[in-house]
Design a protein around this motif. Structure first.
Motif, short mmCIF file in Angstrom:
data_model
loop_
_atom_site.label_atom_id
_atom_site.label_comp_id
_atom_site.label_asym_id
_atom_site.label_seq_id
_atom_site.Cartn_x
_atom_site.Cartn_y
_atom_site.Cartn_z
N SER A 69 -0.19 -15.82 -0.70
CA SER A 69 -1.45 -15.10 -0.50
C SER A 69 -2.35 -15.82 0.50
O SER A 69 -3.04 -15.18 1.29
N MET A 70 -2.34 -17.14 0.47
CA MET A 70 -3.18 -17.90 1.40
C MET A 70 -2.70 -17.75 2.84
O MET A 70 -3.49 -17.53 3.76
N ILE A 71 -1.38 -17.86 3.04
CA ILE A 71 -0.83 -17.70 4.39
C ILE A 71 -1.05 -16.27 4.89
O ILE A 71 -1.38 -16.05 6.06
N ALA A 72 -0.91 -15.31 3.99
CA ALA A 72 -1.14 -13.92 4.37
C ALA A 72 -2.57 -13.72 4.86
O ALA A 72 -2.81 -13.04 5.87
N TYR A 73 -3.52 -14.34 4.18
CA TYR A 73 -4.92 -14.24 4.59
C TYR A 73 -5.13 -14.95 5.94
O TYR A 73 -5.74 -14.39 6.85
N ASN A 74 -4.63 -16.17 6.04
CA ASN A 74 -4.79 -16.94 7.28
C ASN A 74 -4.20 -16.19 8.47
O ASN A 74 -4.79 -16.13 9.55
N ASN A 75 -3.01 -15.63 8.26
CA ASN A 75 -2.36 -14.89 9.34
C ASN A 75 -3.16 -13.65 9.74
O ASN A 75 -3.30 -13.35 10.93
N SER A 76 -3.70 -12.94 8.75
CA SER A 76 -4.46 -11.73 9.06
C SER A 76 -5.71 -12.08 9.87
O SER A 76 -6.12 -11.32 10.76
N THR A 128 0.84 -1.19 0.00
CA THR A 128 0.00 0.00 0.00
C THR A 128 0.88 1.25 0.00
O THR A 128 2.11 1.16 0.04
N ALA A 129 0.24 2.40 0.00
CA ALA A 129 0.99 3.66 0.08
C ALA A 129 1.75 3.77 1.39
O ALA A 129 2.74 4.50 1.49
N ASP A 130 1.32 3.00 2.41
CA ASP A 130 2.00 2.98 3.70
C ASP A 130 3.15 1.98 3.75
O ASP A 130 3.71 1.74 4.82
N LYS A 131 3.43 1.37 2.59
CA LYS A 131 4.51 0.38 2.49
C LYS A 131 4.23 -0.85 3.38
O LYS A 131 5.12 -1.36 4.05
N ILE A 132 2.98 -1.28 3.35
CA ILE A 132 2.56 -2.46 4.10
C ILE A 132 1.86 -3.40 3.14
O ILE A 132 1.14 -2.96 2.23
N ASP A 133 2.08 -4.71 3.31
CA ASP A 133 1.37 -5.67 2.48
C ASP A 133 -0.14 -5.40 2.55
O ASP A 133 -0.72 -5.23 3.62
N LYS A 134 -0.79 -5.39 1.39
CA LYS A 134 -2.19 -4.99 1.30
C LYS A 134 -3.12 -5.90 2.12
O LYS A 134 -4.03 -5.41 2.81
N THR A 135 -2.91 -7.19 2.07
CA THR A 135 -3.76 -8.12 2.83
C THR A 135 -3.65 -7.86 4.32
O THR A 135 -4.65 -7.82 5.03
N LEU A 136 -2.43 -7.67 4.80
CA LEU A 136 -2.21 -7.39 6.21
C LEU A 136 -2.88 -6.09 6.64
O LEU A 136 -3.56 -6.03 7.67
N GLN A 137 -2.72 -5.05 5.83
CA GLN A 137 -3.25 -3.75 6.22
C GLN A 137 -4.78 -3.71 6.18
O GLN A 137 -5.41 -3.24 7.13
N PHE A 141 7.81 -12.40 12.08
CA PHE A 141 8.24 -11.37 12.99
C PHE A 141 9.60 -10.75 12.60
O PHE A 141 10.25 -10.10 13.39
N VAL A 142 9.98 -11.00 11.34
CA VAL A 142 11.24 -10.45 10.85
C VAL A 142 11.12 -8.94 10.68
O VAL A 142 10.14 -8.44 10.11
N LYS A 143 12.07 -8.20 11.17
CA LYS A 143 12.14 -6.75 11.00
C LYS A 143 10.86 -6.05 11.48
O LYS A 143 10.41 -5.06 10.89
N GLN A 144 10.29 -6.57 12.58
CA GLN A 144 9.11 -5.94 13.17
C GLN A 144 8.01 -5.68 12.14
O GLN A 144 7.42 -4.60 12.06
N ASN A 145 7.73 -6.69 11.34
CA ASN A 145 6.68 -6.61 10.32
C ASN A 145 5.87 -7.90 10.37
O ASN A 145 6.43 -8.99 10.35
N LEU A 146 4.54 -7.79 10.45
CA LEU A 146 3.70 -8.97 10.59
C LEU A 146 3.46 -9.70 9.28
O LEU A 146 2.83 -10.76 9.26
N SER A 147 3.93 -9.16 8.17
CA SER A 147 3.79 -9.83 6.88
C SER A 147 5.08 -10.56 6.55
O SER A 147 6.18 -10.09 6.86
N SER A 148 4.96 -11.73 5.92
CA SER A 148 6.16 -12.44 5.48
C SER A 148 6.89 -11.61 4.43
O SER A 148 6.27 -10.90 3.64
N PRO A 149 8.22 -11.68 4.40
CA PRO A 149 8.97 -10.98 3.36
C PRO A 149 8.52 -11.42 1.97
O PRO A 149 8.00 -12.53 1.79
N LYS A 150 8.68 -10.55 1.00
CA LYS A 150 8.19 -10.80 -0.36
C LYS A 150 8.67 -12.13 -0.92
O LYS A 150 7.93 -12.85 -1.59
N GLU A 151 9.91 -12.49 -0.63
CA GLU A 151 10.47 -13.72 -1.19
C GLU A 151 9.82 -14.98 -0.62
O GLU A 151 9.93 -16.06 -1.21
N TRP A 152 9.15 -14.87 0.52
CA TRP A 152 8.48 -16.03 1.13
C TRP A 152 6.96 -15.87 1.12
O TRP A 152 6.24 -16.63 1.77
#
Length: 418
Positions: free
Chosen positions: A282-289, A219-228, A268-279
């Motif tokens: 979309s399904m895990i991102a949804y489940n985690n959110s 997003t414009a806030d530099k956060i993964d869209k699903t998480l935000q 929890f890498v780099k104080q970010n609740l979204s997995s890094p782009k390389e890992w």
């Protein structure tokens, strides 16, 4: 004369028993065989009281012989039986002492049967279509003032028009407000506008909006869209609107059973609740959110319990046919195939409406609901260390983009490190 419509909110009496009420609202039971009277239900052994006011849509009068008669204004049916008896409430031994009244087949309209929401105020996110729309329609049908918070204002106005046509709800009771959950700035702006509209109180805050199946996109806030969209913006909105939440207000996070399949590896890498782009998945991102929704509801429920504010989370239904799956053709096809075997939108909205309005849930907070009853959340969702980490990182992510002014008390409590 007709009898009151049966309600699944009551246990059936044994044969030969009748149920009546006193003028002050206490329920008593008569054994017609021996004419003995008792104050406890012959099967459950519990005392019951009826609501002070008549159910929504009922009026009280007197017939030609001077007997009290009740009329359902919608159907014209009349009865000598007090319709409030269908909504009698058991005395609780403790806050979470309530039994299941509805199930997976119940609709939001059935949950709200006889409920008067006049004078109540609700805000619902993501409600111009799907489950959110059915939730807004159901509440408005019973007199609730509903604020529809969405990104697409044209679609929202069309939704309001449709609700009025389908329910005869008052146009004055339906308002729209712009909310773009991909922008924390929009969340703050929305909250300020809500405070201006509802300067007194907000009875129901229903955090319904969500996205599913999105590829990694910032997003414009530099956060993964699903998480935000699914988590961070909703958590921020709840905190910002907390001053409007009074005793008996309810906050509902619409989560999912998918929270049980969350995978927090590399999260929890780099104080970010979204997995890094390389890992990223979309399904895990949804489940985690959805896991974060359950955690946030439980933590805020505990935090606001002393103020009488209830915060709960829920699962609306499995693979319900909505616009949620429109981002990926495969899931769109899958949802289409299983559609005949899943809940209708009215059934999917039932648990949300139940958690938002049921009288027996007064004071109930921090629970996870499915099929209109509470159930155990996942082990991970109940882990206090993980929960504290999720809340702490969430607050820091908001602080780093919006400053600390809005959330300072929460930073002081949950963030031990700067």
């Amino acid at each position: 004369m007709h009898n009151v419509i049966d309600s699944d909110s009551e246990d059936e009496l044994p044969p030969g028993w009748e149920e009546k009420s006193t003028e002050d609202g206490n329920v008593y039971f008569i054994n017609t065989c021996n004419r003995k009277i008792q104050w406890t239900h012959p099967r459950t052994g519990k005392k019951k009281v009826i609501p002070k006011d008549l159910p929504f849509g009922w009026s009280k009068g007197v017939d030609e012989s001077g007997k009290t008669v009740y009329e359902n204004k919608e159907t014209g049916n009349k009865t000598y039986i007090d319709p409030r008896l269908a909504f009698a409430k058991e005395e609780k031994m403790h806050t979470n002492d309530f039994r299941q009244r509805f199930d997976s087949s119940s609709t939001a309209f059935q949950v709200l049967h006889g409920v008067d929401l006049s004078g109540k105020y609700a805000l619902i996110t993501g409600c111009n279509a799907g489950i959110g729309y059915e939730t807004a329609k159901s509440l408005a049908r019973h007199g609730c003032n509903v604020l529809l918070a969405n990104r697409n204002m044209e679609a929202t106005q069309e939704a309001i028009k449709q609700i009025i046509e389908e329910t005869n709800a008052s146009e004055d009771n339906l308002k729209s407000i712009h909310l773009d959950l991909t922008s924390l700035q929009s969340v703050r702006k929305c909250a300020l506008s809500v405070k201006a509209l509802f300067s007194d109180h907000l009875d129901m805050l229903i955090l319904n909006a969500g996205i599913f199946g999105h590829a990694y996109e910032e997003t414009a806030d530099k956060i993964d869209k699903t998480l935000q969209v699914n988590h961070l913006s909703h958590m921020y909105l709840a905190i910002l609107l907390e001053p409007l939440l009074k005793k008996k207000s309810r906050v509902i996070f619409v989560s999912s059973e998918s929270h049980r399949m969350a995978n927090l590896k590399n999260v929890f890498v780099k104080q970010n609740l979204s997995s890094p782009k390389e890992w990223f998945s979309s399904m895990i991102a949804y489940n985690n959110s959805k896991l974060y929704n359950v955690i946030t509801a439980r933590v805020l429920g505990e935090e606001w319990k002393s103020k009488g504010i209830a915060v709960n989370s829920l699962h609306p239904g499995n693979m319900v046919s909505t616009n949620l799956c429109k981002s990926w053709w495969f899931y769109n096809l899958l949802f289409f195939v299983v559609r005949p075997f899943t809940k209708s939108l009215q059934q999917a909205a039932a648990t949300t409406v139940y958690v938002a309005t049921a009288v027996e849930l007064e004071g109930v907070t921090g629970l996870y609901f499915n099929n209109c009853f509470y159930c155990q959340e996942s082990t991970v969702a109940g882990d206090k260390d993980i929960s504290n980490e999720v809340i702490s990182i969430s607050l820091k992510m908001i602080r780093d983009r919006m400053g600390a002014d809005d959330i300072q008390p929460y930073l002081d409590k949950f963030c031990t490190k700067s």
